[in-house]
Design a protein around this motif. Structure first.
Motif, PDB file in Angstrom:
ATOM      1  N   SER A  89      51.051  38.754  39.783  1.00  0.00           N
ATOM      2  CA  SER A  89      50.400  40.061  39.381  1.00  0.00           C
ATOM      3  C   SER A  89      49.097  40.578  39.935  1.00  0.00           C
ATOM      4  O   SER A  89      48.470  41.335  39.117  1.00  0.00           O
ATOM      5  CB  SER A  89      50.189  39.538  37.683  1.00  0.00           C
ATOM      6  OG  SER A  89      49.287  38.510  37.827  1.00  0.00           O
ATOM      7  N   PHE A  90      48.843  40.064  40.806  1.00  0.00           N
ATOM      8  CA  PHE A  90      47.642  40.604  41.618  1.00  0.00           C
ATOM      9  C   PHE A  90      47.919  40.644  43.085  1.00  0.00           C
ATOM     10  O   PHE A  90      48.255  39.746  43.656  1.00  0.00           O
ATOM     11  CB  PHE A  90      46.469  39.845  41.379  1.00  0.00           C
ATOM     12  CG  PHE A  90      44.898  40.164  41.958  1.00  0.00           C
ATOM     13  CD1 PHE A  90      44.173  41.190  41.136  1.00  0.00           C
ATOM     14  CD2 PHE A  90      44.879  39.845  43.014  1.00  0.00           C
ATOM     15  CE1 PHE A  90      43.148  41.558  41.478  1.00  0.00           C
ATOM     16  CE2 PHE A  90      43.722  40.436  43.650  1.00  0.00           C
ATOM     17  CZ  PHE A  90      42.651  41.258  42.950  1.00  0.00           C
ATOM     18  N   VAL A  95      47.871  44.322  39.028  1.00  0.00           N
ATOM     19  CA  VAL A  95      46.728  44.916  39.514  1.00  0.00           C
ATOM     20  C   VAL A  95      47.110  44.945  41.171  1.00  0.00           C
ATOM     21  O   VAL A  95      47.218  43.903  41.753  1.00  0.00           O
ATOM     22  CB  VAL A  95      45.466  44.284  39.521  1.00  0.00           C
ATOM     23  CG1 VAL A  95      44.279  44.856  40.284  1.00  0.00           C
ATOM     24  CG2 VAL A  95      45.107  44.382  37.904  1.00  0.00           C
ATOM     25  N   ALA A 136      41.124  36.089  41.708  1.00  0.00           N
ATOM     26  CA  ALA A 136      42.195  36.536  40.963  1.00  0.00           C
ATOM     27  C   ALA A 136      42.985  35.289  40.463  1.00  0.00           C
ATOM     28  O   ALA A 136      43.376  34.998  39.260  1.00  0.00           O
ATOM     29  CB  ALA A 136      43.223  37.646  41.440  1.00  0.00           C
ATOM     30  N   ALA A 190      41.423  33.273  37.749  1.00  0.00           N
ATOM     31  CA  ALA A 190      41.599  33.607  36.538  1.00  0.00           C
ATOM     32  C   ALA A 190      42.820  33.551  36.109  1.00  0.00           C
ATOM     33  O   ALA A 190      43.206  34.154  34.765  1.00  0.00           O
ATOM     34  CB  ALA A 190      40.883  35.506  36.796  1.00  0.00           C
ATOM     35  N   ALA A 197      45.767  34.301  37.650  1.00  0.00           N
ATOM     36  CA  ALA A 197      47.108  35.288  38.039  1.00  0.00           C
ATOM     37  C   ALA A 197      47.638  34.479  39.304  1.00  0.00           C
ATOM     38  O   ALA A 197      47.031  33.747  40.239  1.00  0.00           O
ATOM     39  CB  ALA A 197      46.239  36.598  38.603  1.00  0.00           C
ATOM     40  N   GLY A 229      37.467  31.346  31.832  1.00  0.00           N
ATOM     41  CA  GLY A 229      37.687  31.930  30.450  1.00  0.00           C
ATOM     42  C   GLY A 229      38.371  31.104  29.571  1.00  0.00           C
ATOM     43  O   GLY A 229      38.313  31.590  28.372  1.00  0.00           O
ATOM     44  N   LEU A 284      39.417  41.845  37.879  1.00  0.00           N
ATOM     45  CA  LEU A 284      40.487  42.523  37.639  1.00  0.00           C
ATOM     46  C   LEU A 284      41.994  41.816  37.080  1.00  0.00           C
ATOM     47  O   LEU A 284      42.508  42.480  36.353  1.00  0.00           O
ATOM     48  CB  LEU A 284      41.102  43.216  39.076  1.00  0.00           C
ATOM     49  CG  LEU A 284      39.813  44.261  39.491  1.00  0.00           C
ATOM     50  CD1 LEU A 284      40.346  44.795  40.790  1.00  0.00           C
ATOM     51  CD2 LEU A 284      39.176  45.223  38.714  1.00  0.00           C
ATOM     52  N   ALA A 285      41.710  40.443  37.369  1.00  0.00           N
ATOM     53  CA  ALA A 285      42.766  39.743  36.977  1.00  0.00           C
ATOM     54  C   ALA A 285      42.714  39.388  35.565  1.00  0.00           C
ATOM     55  O   ALA A 285      43.545  39.170  34.663  1.00  0.00           O
ATOM     56  CB  ALA A 285      42.817  38.332  37.685  1.00  0.00           C
ATOM     57  N   ASN A 286      41.404  39.335  34.860  1.00  0.00           N
ATOM     58  CA  ASN A 286      41.130  39.196  33.667  1.00  0.00           C
ATOM     59  C   ASN A 286      40.125  39.860  33.053  1.00  0.00           C
ATOM     60  O   ASN A 286      38.892  39.392  33.121  1.00  0.00           O
ATOM     61  CB  ASN A 286      40.895  37.707  33.133  1.00  0.00           C
ATOM     62  CG  ASN A 286      40.863  37.413  31.740  1.00  0.00           C
ATOM     63  OD1 ASN A 286      40.866  38.245  31.040  1.00  0.00           O
ATOM     64  ND2 ASN A 286      40.512  36.186  31.254  1.00  0.00           N
ATOM     65  N   LEU A 326      36.785  38.937  30.903  1.00  0.00           N
ATOM     66  CA  LEU A 326      35.955  38.308  31.624  1.00  0.00           C
ATOM     67  C   LEU A 326      34.602  39.039  31.832  1.00  0.00           C
ATOM     68  O   LEU A 326      34.783  40.199  32.081  1.00  0.00           O
ATOM     69  CB  LEU A 326      36.075  37.378  32.844  1.00  0.00           C
ATOM     70  CG  LEU A 326      37.471  36.587  32.608  1.00  0.00           C
ATOM     71  CD1 LEU A 326      37.651  35.840  34.313  1.00  0.00           C
ATOM     72  CD2 LEU A 326      37.078  35.506  31.848  1.00  0.00           C
TER      73      LEU A 326
END
Lengths: 385, 303
Positions: free
Chosen positions: A29-30, A56, A73, A76, A78, A226, B106-108, B111
């Protein structure tokens, strides 16, 4: 079933495009990248495809940034990839080391062209094999896969994602310009038939979670940014908590584990395609586009009565040491002919593993085009005499 | 080859957690720091501790969601700041904090991504990443501890070293023109640009809160003393004297053109908020130009 991410059906597609579709099917997804021949088509395809699934695509300022961005990414949550060729691959080395050290899953596609330096932007080479293995400083293990066709570029990109997620490590799809730019039939299966893997996530609560605790398979679960785990990840040598630990003990524990998690699973990771090995006296070892020419030569030589076999390396790293060593130990196996577009890279591995029990001959070629079967046939003939 | 590595056994999880539980002090702000990480590595008189405190106070006053706030740093003394904060923190390679942070954000997009790093990391080896992240208006906050030299490696000259400054690699005085970071940030497209010195603790805190809450690429420069390296070689006094002199020489201005805010070895330092504009972020434009046109569901914007 076809979906936005998985374009089920039969396509006429280049290796680069198939690679992008493999990424999509794997759940990427990235994508962060930088234009470079002959890998640009991967990025172009991703710039069309990712927005369709809400993913993205970003064109970064260089390959250093591209590599850093995909690691970020992935932290995070991805599934992330980049694509490049020789000069860009050199720039990515720094952060490939970071991904290995922080244990961040990501996929790097290298559509190899002739080098060194700017070399042959539009023409083929297979000269980045050792760079792929050893290019970033320090000790680490890599996984690298080498497709021989657009169909396999699709399949191995999925496999690259699965391995990177499973072992929390960067995985390189080490393709080449010929495979990247050739257009062939690519069959994308039903999305339900595509096996995808995702990284292990922590099961423990944040207060009991030790981010780099030693697990049985040496691959710790990965906490995503997160989610409240408040992890620290660093490129410095770190202890089990992820905190910097600049001492020999921590270095020993960490680096041994990073190496062990790949070496101990090498047999599960390694894939080769073998032909006529049962009675072979001469064994051709090849991979990527070179294997296509090699296969024709082996089949022709077989037809003329030569006791020749072939190993096509699908996994380049970790190297299939055991297989080569076992074959070399057989009385009947006399020679390995390694066919690759470089001045000898996998050939050194074959020679090392053969341990003097069988001769290793390099059928080498500096790049710019692939072997003709005639050229390679002459080397095989000489070997047989 | 037979391989025999030296035995290396990991401590049991129980002991790791036990040691961790013991590693916290009684200060009310300690709850914002990771357990077992203090004392920090910085020299006495360094401005980095003050900057870290300003960040922690910003977290407190600004009521930052600690679950969704992520700090990324590069290499150098201030690069260690990330690892002290009780957040998801990433200490990356030299100069690469910004592209790493770009990937995270950009991935989340939910945040809040903050980069805390130094002048050498962000503007020499990472300079290209800075201008491009600002140009794209990636929604991240950048906090730069500018101490005019490479402190961690012993005080070499760098991209912000003032003309005539002595460093270990400019022993006769620096002959290169330095970057004016405020001017560079504005020219590159940052939507918020502020500069303060280490003793402007409240202003630093408030600029950090503003930056984290403001969509877009925000830049906060903190002028911090490095008494051990930069101060000593240029006879600028101890850490406290340097901090006082930075504060006493600072001129609060909102009218000065960023072009006229360059910093010399001695003399006035323009401080204040120099840019505060609104502009669509990278993700706003990506949603509009790519996601919507590709007929996909909209990616959530910063909450």
């Amino acid at each position: 079933m076809s979906s936005k991410a998985v374009r089920t059906g039969a396509h006429f597609m280049s290796g680069d495009e198939a690679c992008a579709e493999g990424g999509m099917a794997a759940g990427c997804s990235f994508f962060a990248g930088y234009p470079i021949t002959p890998a640009t088509e991967v990025a172009e395809r991703m710039s069309i495809r990712l927005p369709q699934v809400g993913g993205v695509y970003i064109q970064m300022e260089d390959e250093i940034a591209s590599m850093a961005a995909i690691i970020g990414a992935s932290c995070a949550g991805a599934k992330a990839m980049t694509s490049t060729s020789g000069p860009g691959f050199s720039l990515m080395m720094e952060n490939i080391g970071l991904a290995a050290m922080m244990e961040v899953p990501c996929v790097v596609v290298n559509i190899q062209r002739g080098g060194p330096s700017t070399g042959l932007p539009t023409l083929v080479g297979q000269q980045d094999v050792m760079q792929c293995r050893w290019g970033s400083h320090g000790d680490y293990e890599v996984i690298a896969l080498s497709p021989e066709s657009p169909q396999e570029a699709f399949e191995l990109t999925i496999e690259a994602f699965n391995l990177s997620e499973k072992y929390r490590t960067p995985v390189v799809l080490l393709s080449d310009e010929v495979v990247g730019h050739m257009t062939e039939k690519v069959i994308i299966p039903d999305s339900k038939k595509i096996k995808t893997l995702s990284r292990k996530l922590p099961k423990k609560k944040p207060e009991n979670f030790i981010p780099y605790a030693h697990e049985e398979d040496d691959v710790p679960p990965m906490a995503i940014a997160g989610e409240g785990y408040h992890v620290h990840a660093t490129g410095l040598t770190h202890d089990e908590l992820g905190y910097p630990a600049i001492n020999a003990d921590a270095q020993e524990r960490l680096v041994q584990r990073l190496i062990r998690k790949i070496r101990n699973h090498a047999e599960e990771i390694i894939r080769t395609e073998d032909a006529f090995l049962d009675d072979a006296e001469i064994i051709v070892v090849s991979y990527g586009c070179s294997a296509r020419a090699a296969r024709e030569v082996v089949e022709t030589a077989r037809a003329s009565g030569m006791k020749i076999g072939m190993i096509r390396l699908i996994t380049l790293w970790p190297f299939c040491e055991k297989k080569i060593a076992e074959l070399a130990a057989l009385e009947r196996v006399k020679k390995f002919v390694v066919c690759e577009i470089n001045a000898g890279q996998i050939a050194y591995e074959v020679e090392r593993c053969a341990g003097g029990k069988a001769e290793t001959i390099l059928a080498g070629f500096m790049g710019g085009r692939i072997f003709t079967p005639e050229e390679l046939y002459r080397v095989v003939r000489e070997a047989a005499e | 080859m037979k391989i025999r590595f030296i035995d290396a056994e990991a401590p049991p999880a129980s002991r790791i957690l036990e040691n961790l539980a013991a590693g916290h002090g009684d200060h009310p702000l300690d709850r914002y720091l990771k357990k077992g990480r203090i004392p920090h590595i910085w020299c006495s008189g360094c401005g980095n501790g003050i900057l870290l405190t300003a960040f922690v106070k910003a977290m407190e006053k600004g009521n930052f969601d600690t679950k969704k706030t992520v700090v990324v740093s590069g290499i150098g003394c201030i690069g260690r700041a990330a690892g002290y904060l009780d957040l998801d923190t990433y200490h990356t390679t030299h100069g690469r904090a910004i592209p790493f942070a770009t990937g995270l954000k950009l991935a989340n997009p939910k945040l809040n991504v903050v980069v805390i790093s130094g002048d050498g990391d962000l503007f020499a080896i990472g300079g290209n990443h800075f201008i491009h992240a600002a140009r794209r208006n990636v929604d991240i906050t950048l906090i730069c501890s500018n101490n005019f030299n490479y402190g961690m490696t012993g005080g070499q000259g760098g991209p912000t070293t003032p003309l005539e400054s002595k460093t270990t690699t400019t022993p006769y005085g620096c002959s290169e023109h330095p970057f004016n970071l405020v001017y560079l940030a504005k020219a590159s497209g940052a939507v918020y640009v502020a500069r303060w010195t280490a003793l402007h603790t409240h202003e630093l805190r408030d600029s950090i809160i503003h930056s984290v809450n403001k969509p877009g690429f925000c830049f906060v420069e903190a002028i911090t003393p490095c008494p051990t390296a930069h101060g000593r070689r240029n006879k600028l006094g101890d850490g406290l004297s340097m901090m006082k002199s930075y504060r006493d020489n600072s001129v609060l201005t909102t009218e000065l053109d960023p072009e006229d805010t360059a910093i010399g070895l001695k003399g006035k330092i323009a401080v204040g908020e120099f840019v505060n504009i609104d502009k669509p972020t990278f993700m706003d434009m990506y949603d509009e130009c790519a996601i919507c046109r590709a007929n996909a569901p909209k990616k959530s914007k910063k909450s």
